[in-house]
Design a protein around this motif. Structure first.
Motif, PDB file in Angstrom:
ATOM      1  N   HIS A   2      66.706  34.859   0.608  1.00 27.37           N
ATOM      2  CA  HIS A   2      65.639  35.541  -0.098  1.00 27.37           C
ATOM      3  C   HIS A   2      66.094  36.924  -0.568  1.00 27.37           C
ATOM      4  O   HIS A   2      66.871  37.591   0.088  1.00 27.37           O
ATOM      5  N   GLY A  51      61.490  43.045   9.996  1.00 28.93           N
ATOM      6  CA  GLY A  51      61.867  43.179   8.596  1.00 28.93           C
ATOM      7  C   GLY A  51      60.939  44.165   7.933  1.00 28.93           C
ATOM      8  O   GLY A  51      60.041  44.728   8.565  1.00 28.93           O
ATOM      9  N   PHE A  70      58.118  40.907   6.188  1.00 23.71           N
ATOM     10  CA  PHE A  70      59.088  39.945   5.702  1.00 23.71           C
ATOM     11  C   PHE A  70      59.552  39.021   6.826  1.00 23.71           C
ATOM     12  O   PHE A  70      60.149  37.979   6.570  1.00 23.71           O
ATOM     13  N   ASP A  71      59.307  39.430   8.102  1.00 19.40           N
ATOM     14  CA  ASP A  71      59.693  38.612   9.248  1.00 19.40           C
ATOM     15  C   ASP A  71      58.689  37.514   9.546  1.00 19.40           C
ATOM     16  O   ASP A  71      58.780  36.855  10.583  1.00 19.40           O
ATOM     17  N   ALA A  94      57.289  35.301   4.199  1.00 16.90           N
ATOM     18  CA  ALA A  94      56.912  36.705   4.255  1.00 16.90           C
ATOM     19  C   ALA A  94      55.406  36.858   4.067  1.00 16.90           C
ATOM     20  O   ALA A  94      54.798  36.172   3.244  1.00 16.90           O
ATOM     21  N   CYS A 360      66.360  39.837   3.947  1.00 13.90           N
ATOM     22  CA  CYS A 360      65.662  38.622   4.375  1.00 13.90           C
ATOM     23  C   CYS A 360      66.489  37.699   5.257  1.00 13.90           C
ATOM     24  O   CYS A 360      65.941  36.736   5.802  1.00 13.90           O
ATOM     25  N   HIS A 361      67.795  37.940   5.390  1.00 12.20           N
ATOM     26  CA  HIS A 361      68.647  37.061   6.197  1.00 12.20           C
ATOM     27  C   HIS A 361      69.557  37.874   7.113  1.00 12.20           C
ATOM     28  O   HIS A 361      70.244  38.784   6.649  1.00 12.20           O
ATOM     29  N   ARG A 370      63.726  37.675  10.256  1.00  8.28           N
ATOM     30  CA  ARG A 370      63.586  38.136   8.877  1.00  8.28           C
ATOM     31  C   ARG A 370      62.697  37.133   8.127  1.00  8.28           C
ATOM     32  O   ARG A 370      62.220  36.161   8.687  1.00  8.28           O
ATOM     33  N   ALA A 371      62.518  37.358   6.855  1.00 12.30           N
ATOM     34  CA  ALA A 371      61.721  36.438   6.049  1.00 12.30           C
ATOM     35  C   ALA A 371      62.396  35.082   5.923  1.00 12.30           C
ATOM     36  O   ALA A 371      61.739  34.053   5.821  1.00 12.30           O
TER      37      ALA A 371
END
Length: 449
Positions: A2, A51, A70-71, A94, A360-361, A370-371
């Motif tokens: 993401h 996140g 975002f997590d 997210a 995101c990662h 994270r997302a």
């Protein structure tokens, strides 16, 4: 991968030890919360998300805030103490928007396309809406408190009664709808990536919306009780419009794009959160910047008012409190900035390409949620099998293993074509050498011990 885009009865506990069920009778639950608020030490900066804090809302009474990250987590905070009262994990993407409901509940909306309605102290939502086919990015409650509007990257806004019933679809934007708000007469304003603000009739019918075309993609909209509208986005300018859509003034708050807007309770000021890490407080009538809240230089994704305080959520994973009258932080501002996970790879072209994915990662299994799923051990891993992450059914049914060829192909053709059903934002890497550099970097950085 993401990339953020601007434009049972047994108690269950999370890793921090918080009770995520809180299944107590209402009077006891209230007593527990009140006692906590009176006896715990105050922490002005609230840490708990893994996140960026994408969404914020302050519930009626001002004692409780709700944040989305975002997590994929929703956290309910006791503001006076800065402590997490519960951590809710329902969404599979997210959490992009939070809306306080007049009865003390709240709603959350996510990249997974779902909207959840919650009650304080309950571990699961009491109602879920699933009409959207893309990420939901904005929420708004009708003036009478009976309906909930949502904006989505499926190109629509939707209006549904909170008690249940048919959903009204507002279609017309050319692309993502990023924000939605109600006017006091129940007309609906939507703001889109197509650089248009659209004002829709209160009732469903044949009347078209009023369309106002502006110079840049729009990320946020806020409406006052007198019907005046504030809208902002990619050109770092807050535009002040009359209820009919005519522009009354414009305030430059740049140089960075505006991500979120919020009106003060007395509606004399507008808080504009920016991608540069500042929040501009604008005098609504004069159309001037009163002061700027300067944070640690990271994007501020969300902002909400609590009396004369501002509450913000940013890429530093913190919820912060500010004195809006002075622009000063409440509590210490100088907290450690998150370490750069790519510092050890300085000069590596693949690491630079990967920087768009880092929000995101995670690269290592010990890093926070994270997302998107962790990439630790991704080489040779079957799709949709990373532990601890909720994948869509579409991805879980695919027969695909991540290796140099499949990762490169993902970014050559784009996630939507290569992995249909993904919630990953659409993105491609056009240069073959950059795709190869990214693969080489991932082979090194995600290898498990």
């Amino acid at each position: 991968m993401h990339a953020p885009r601007l434009w049972s009865l047994e108690p269950r506990r999370n890793e921090g030890g918080f009770d995520t069920t809180m299944q107590h009778p209402r009077f006891l639950r209230s007593l527990i919360v009140a006692t906590a608020l009176l006896t715990m030490p105050a922490l002005a900066q609230m840490r708990g998300h893994g996140g960026p804090v994408r969404a914020l809302g302050v519930l009626p009474g001002g004692e409780i805030a709700v944040s989305g990250g975002f997590d994929q987590a929703v956290i309910v905070w006791g503001i006076p103490t800065g402590t997490a009262l519960s951590v809710l994990r329902f969404h599979e993407g997210a959490v992009n928007a939070v809306a306080a409901l007049p009865d003390g509940g709240f709603a959350t909306a996510s990249e997974d396309g779902r909207i959840a309605v919650w009650r304080i102290g309950r571990p699961e939502p009491e109602r879920v809406f699933t009409e959207h086919t893309g990420p939901v990015t904005g929420l708004a409650v009708s003036p009478d408190g009976l309906a909930l509007a949502s904006a989505s990257w499926d190109g629509t806004a939707r209006i549904r009664p909170l008690s249940g019933g048919p959903t009204r679809v507002l279609a017309g934007h050319a692309g993502n709808v990023n924000a939605v708000a109600y006017l006091p007469d129940s007309r609906i304003a939507t703001a889109g990536y197509d650089a248009t603000l659209r004002i829709w009739p209160a009732e469903d019918g044949n009347a078209p919306p009023v369309v106002i075309t502006l110079p840049a993609p729009l990320n946020a909209v806020a409406v006052a009780r007198d019907g005046a509208i504030a809208v902002a986005g990619g050109d770092a300018t807050v535009r002040l419009l009359r209820p009919d859509g005519r522009e009354r003034g414009a305030v430059e708050v740049g140089p960075n794009p505006v991500i979120a807007l919020a009106l003060s309770p007395d509606e004399t000021r507008i808080a504009a959160a920016t991608a540069g890490g500042t929040v501009a407080v604008v005098a609504r009538e004069r159309g001037t910047v009163l002061r700027r809240l300067v944070g640690p230089g990271l994007p501020v994704w969300s902002v909400a008012w609590r009396g004369d305080e501002l509450v913000t959520g940013g890429s530093d994973r913190l919820v912060r409190r500010w004195n809006a009258a002075t622009g000063e932080p409440i509590g210490a501002l100088s907290l450690p900035r998150p370490s750069d996970p790519l510092a050890a790879f300085a000069g590596d072209r693949g690491a630079e390409v990967y920087r768009a994915c880092v929000a995101c990662h995670a690269l290592t299994p010990e890093d926070g949620p994270r997302a998107g799923p962790t990439l630790a051990g991704i080489i040779g891993r079957r799709i949709a099998t990373a532990p601890g992450y909720r994948y869509s059914e579409a991805l879980k049914s695919m027969d695909l293993v991540w290796d140099a060829a499949t990762i490169a192909r993902l970014f050559e053709v784009g996630p939507a074509r290569y992995t249909p059903g993904t919630r990953m934002p659409e993105q491609t890497i056009t240069a073959a050498e950059d795709r190869a550099a990214l693969v080489r970097f991932l082979e090194k950085a995600t290898a498990l011990p």
